[in-house]
Design an enzyme around this catalytic site. Structure first.
Site, mmCIF file in Angstrom:
data_model
loop_
_atom_site.group_PDB
_atom_site.id
_atom_site.type_symbol
_atom_site.label_atom_id
_atom_site.label_comp_id
_atom_site.label_asym_id
_atom_site.label_seq_id
_atom_site.Cartn_x
_atom_site.Cartn_y
_atom_site.Cartn_z
ATOM 1 N N ASP A 11 0.852 -1.183 0.000
ATOM 2 C CA ASP A 11 0.000 0.000 0.000
ATOM 3 C C ASP A 11 0.887 1.232 0.000
ATOM 4 O O ASP A 11 2.068 1.173 0.367
ATOM 5 C CB ASP A 11 -0.922 0.023 1.223
ATOM 6 N N SER A 12 0.287 2.360 -0.388
ATOM 7 C CA SER A 12 1.026 3.617 -0.381
ATOM 8 C C SER A 12 1.339 4.072 1.044
ATOM 9 O O SER A 12 2.188 4.941 1.234
ATOM 10 C CB SER A 12 0.220 4.704 -1.099
ATOM 11 N N TYR A 43 -0.783 8.769 -2.645
ATOM 12 C CA TYR A 43 -0.704 8.595 -4.088
ATOM 13 C C TYR A 43 -1.859 9.277 -4.824
ATOM 14 O O TYR A 43 -1.785 9.517 -6.022
ATOM 15 C CB TYR A 43 -0.769 7.098 -4.442
ATOM 16 N N GLY A 44 -2.964 9.529 -4.137
ATOM 17 C CA GLY A 44 -4.233 9.868 -4.768
ATOM 18 C C GLY A 44 -4.218 11.021 -5.749
ATOM 19 O O GLY A 44 -4.949 10.999 -6.737
ATOM 20 N N CYS A 74 -4.205 -1.177 -2.352
ATOM 21 C CA CYS A 74 -4.279 0.262 -2.587
ATOM 22 C C CYS A 74 -5.157 0.471 -3.817
ATOM 23 O O CYS A 74 -4.829 -0.039 -4.898
ATOM 24 C CB CYS A 74 -2.881 0.837 -2.835
ATOM 25 N N ASN A 75 -6.264 1.180 -3.648
ATOM 26 C CA ASN A 75 -7.172 1.383 -4.762
ATOM 27 C C ASN A 75 -6.573 2.253 -5.852
ATOM 28 O O ASN A 75 -6.788 2.016 -7.038
ATOM 29 C CB ASN A 75 -8.476 2.003 -4.258
ATOM 30 N N THR A 76 -5.812 3.276 -5.462
ATOM 31 C CA THR A 76 -5.201 4.152 -6.462
ATOM 32 C C THR A 76 -4.215 3.380 -7.328
ATOM 33 O O THR A 76 -4.210 3.497 -8.562
ATOM 34 C CB THR A 76 -4.500 5.340 -5.787
ATOM 35 N N GLU A 159 -2.878 9.568 7.494
ATOM 36 C CA GLU A 159 -1.431 9.347 7.561
ATOM 37 C C GLU A 159 -0.767 10.221 8.629
ATOM 38 O O GLU A 159 0.224 9.832 9.229
ATOM 39 C CB GLU A 159 -0.800 9.623 6.191
ATOM 40 N N CYS A 193 -11.024 3.133 -0.707
ATOM 41 C CA CYS A 193 -9.632 3.412 -0.353
ATOM 42 C C CYS A 193 -9.376 2.639 0.930
ATOM 43 O O CYS A 193 -10.170 2.727 1.879
ATOM 44 C CB CYS A 193 -9.404 4.909 -0.137
ATOM 45 N N THR A 194 -8.301 1.885 0.964
ATOM 46 C CA THR A 194 -8.073 1.019 2.123
ATOM 47 C C THR A 194 -7.700 1.802 3.380
ATOM 48 O O THR A 194 -7.659 1.233 4.470
ATOM 49 C CB THR A 194 -6.991 -0.038 1.814
ATOM 50 N N HIS A 195 -7.447 3.109 3.243
ATOM 51 C CA HIS A 195 -7.270 3.952 4.427
ATOM 52 C C HIS A 195 -8.596 4.230 5.136
ATOM 53 O O HIS A 195 -8.644 4.395 6.346
ATOM 54 C CB HIS A 195 -6.658 5.306 4.046
#
Length: 276
Positions: A11-12, A43-44, A74-76, A159, A193-195
């Site tokens: 993931d980012s 990354y978005g 990571c979806n992005t 983050e 988004c996995t966040h």
């Protein structure tokens, strides 16, 4: 020959830990390496070229650690880098390895959550602009109406650790209001988004009771379980010693460890890695 062949999870940043936790819970016997590119997150809002470059650098690092299979949690990255990695970067050099994303397995089931057949997708700017969810969901649920809303401030809040503070509530509610203003019939919101599962309790508090909030961790873990059953040529390559290693591209490993420990309800110790 390497005797350590873990499943790689990328993931980012820290968001992919939500997926990693679900995967490890459902498939506890395997070995895992988690890599968070925290130093270059989020990354978005980055360009296609930059997202592809960063993702491929991290994927190739995981390949070199012996991973036959990598999950882009990571979806992005799944939206803007996965296809190029699979079709351009891997053939020849990494023909026997596999890289999977999180968008397709989610698209395969998301329609089952909705009664009204109108859903909202909350994601990063990159994911929304890619139209990946609209395209993939159409394949499995052509009757579904899909609305999208990008939430560019959510990942930085997560983050930075500020998402737990009262000041974050304004920005959480702001994007939800924009999402729901698109249709009164939306009854399902996908956290694309996995966040975002880290915000789930706050998100739910701002929504009517009839709206279901769907996160991806369990969906991706179940899909991976099915994938390994269907692909013994990959499954038999994986080592099963129950080991899990964590790596981050930020030199502030203590901060990463604090976040990761909350996910796994146990102390996590990560190591710094420089990429590329």
């Amino acid at each position: 020959m390497q005797s350590h062949h873990p499943i790689g999870i990328f993931d980012s940043g820290i968001g992919g830990l939500t997926v990693a936790r679900s995967i490890i819970e459902q498939l506890p016997g395997y070995d895992y390496i988690y890599l968070g590119d925290n130093s270059r997150a989020p990354y978005g809002n980055r360009s296609f070229q930059t997202i592809h470059q960063y993702t491929w650098e991290c994927v190739e690092w995981l390949f070199k650690q012996g991973c036959p299979l990598i999950i882009l949690a990571c979806n992005t990255a799944s939206a803007k880098a996965l296809r190029t990695i699979q079709q351009v970067d891997m053939p020849g050099k990494y023909a026997d390895q596999r890289v999977l994303g999180v968008i397709r397995p989610t698209a395969e089931v998301i329609g089952d959550y909705s009664t009204s057949k109108e859903i909202g997708v909350l994601g990063t700017t990159g994911t929304v602009q890619s139209q990946s969810y609209v395209i993939e969901i159409e394949k499995f649920f052509p009757e579904l109406k899909v609305y999208q809303q990008d939430c560019p401030l959510w990942v930085p809040l997560i983050e930075s650790g500020e998402y737990t503070q009262p000041g974050a509530d304004y920005f959480i509610k702001m994007y939800l209001d924009k999402m729901l203003s698109q249709s009164a019939k939306i009854d399902t919101l996908l956290l694309a988004c996995t966040h975002y599962p880290l915000l789930q309790s706050k998100i739910q508090s701002f929504l009517p009771e009839n709206i279901t909030v769907v996160s991806q961790g369990d969906i991706v873990a179940k899909s991976l379980t099915n994938y390994l059953q269907r692909h013994p040529e990959i499954e038999t390559k994986l080592t099963q010693k129950g080991n899990c290693q964590f790596f981050t591209t930020t030199d502030d490993t203590a901060d990463f460890d604090r976040h990761a420990s909350t996910f796994f309800a146990a102390p996590v110790t990560s190591a710094y890695v420089h990429i590329p």
